[in-house]
Write an enzyme that holds these catalytic residues in place. Structure first.
Site, mmCIF file in Angstrom:
data_model
loop_
_atom_site.group_PDB
_atom_site.id
_atom_site.type_symbol
_atom_site.label_atom_id
_atom_site.label_comp_id
_atom_site.label_asym_id
_atom_site.label_seq_id
_atom_site.Cartn_x
_atom_site.Cartn_y
_atom_site.Cartn_z
ATOM 1 N N ARG A 56 0.889 -1.168 0.000
ATOM 2 C CA ARG A 56 0.000 0.000 0.000
ATOM 3 C C ARG A 56 0.918 1.206 0.000
ATOM 4 O O ARG A 56 1.756 1.364 0.889
ATOM 5 C CB ARG A 56 -0.866 -0.026 1.258
ATOM 6 C CG ARG A 56 -1.693 1.213 1.517
ATOM 7 C CD ARG A 56 -2.868 1.272 0.568
ATOM 8 N NE ARG A 56 -3.983 2.045 1.050
ATOM 9 C CZ ARG A 56 -3.991 3.348 1.249
ATOM 10 N NH1 ARG A 56 -2.902 4.040 1.085
ATOM 11 N NH2 ARG A 56 -5.077 3.955 1.635
ATOM 12 N N GLU A 64 -11.398 3.592 -5.223
ATOM 13 C CA GLU A 64 -11.583 2.146 -5.290
ATOM 14 C C GLU A 64 -11.936 1.758 -6.722
ATOM 15 O O GLU A 64 -12.412 2.584 -7.498
ATOM 16 C CB GLU A 64 -12.701 1.711 -4.339
ATOM 17 C CG GLU A 64 -12.425 2.023 -2.889
ATOM 18 C CD GLU A 64 -11.218 1.288 -2.339
ATOM 19 O OE1 GLU A 64 -10.999 0.117 -2.728
ATOM 20 O OE2 GLU A 64 -10.488 1.874 -1.525
ATOM 21 N N ARG A 98 -0.983 -5.521 4.607
ATOM 22 C CA ARG A 98 -0.181 -4.987 3.508
ATOM 23 C C ARG A 98 0.975 -4.162 4.058
ATOM 24 O O ARG A 98 0.857 -3.517 5.088
ATOM 25 C CB ARG A 98 -1.032 -4.081 2.601
ATOM 26 C CG ARG A 98 -2.191 -4.791 1.947
ATOM 27 C CD ARG A 98 -3.043 -3.837 1.161
ATOM 28 N NE ARG A 98 -3.632 -2.839 2.047
ATOM 29 C CZ ARG A 98 -4.569 -1.969 1.683
ATOM 30 N NH1 ARG A 98 -5.010 -1.954 0.448
ATOM 31 N NH2 ARG A 98 -5.056 -1.105 2.548
#
Length: 176
Positions: A56, A64, A98
């Site tokens: 990330r 999104e 992440r």
């Protein structure tokens, strides 16, 4: 009793101490996947012993996939990083496991480029963007003023707002 007092005193002053940086060494990896405009998958390590890492990008938040401009944001990150060698400098791990990191592809900071082109918002979680001197905020304002990328839309919705609305809609739908 003294040990307990010492522990309480230490805990009381802990927030006042400046945190130690939690930076790991940078590593060079091959970008093998792009999930959206702020998340990629990289293959790190040597041939035959690769480690795939979901990354990330620090200090940004992109639309999104299902959100307006989501696919175009993903394409912008793909043009910059897909199948490129990336220098990944880890900062943290998010709640989804992440790696949160700065990512440099082809000599360009991916987060800075995504904001400058108008494909991502500055996301100042943990104050990373502020600690960097606020340059990302200036780039965001410039992209907005020039109506670049997602700023071409009439009223672009920040991803965190869009996700909140989606959660609320799902919760309301489950009631009926």
């Amino acid at each position: 009793m003294r040990l307990r007092l010492l522990a309480v005193t230490c805990l009381a002053f802990l927030p006042l101490l400046s945190p130690l940086p939690s930076y790991a060494a940078s590593r060079t990896c091959l970008v093998v996947g792009i999930s959206d405009g702020d998340t990629l998958t990289a293959r790190c390590g040597r041939f035959g012993a690769y480690d795939e890492v979901k990354v990330r990008i620090a200090a940004i938040d992109a639309p999104e996939r299902a959100q307006p401009y989501g696919q175009r944001s993903r394409q912008a990150l793909s043009r910059l990083c897909y199948f490129e060698q990336a220098v990944i400098t880890e900062h943290d791990t998010d709640r989804y496991g992440r790696t949160v990191a700065d990512v440099t592809c082809d000599g360009q900071d991916a987060g800075t480029q995504m904001v400058a082109e108008g494909w991502a918002w500055v996301y100042d979680f943990n104050g990373i963007a502020t600690r960097r001197g606020g340059g990302l905020f200036k780039l965001q304002e410039s992209a907005r003023a020039q109506r670049l990328g997602l700023w071409a839309g009439a009223k672009p919705t920040a991803p965190w707002e869009w996700r909140r609305r989606e959660r609320e809609n799902r919760a309301n739908d489950s009631l009926f």
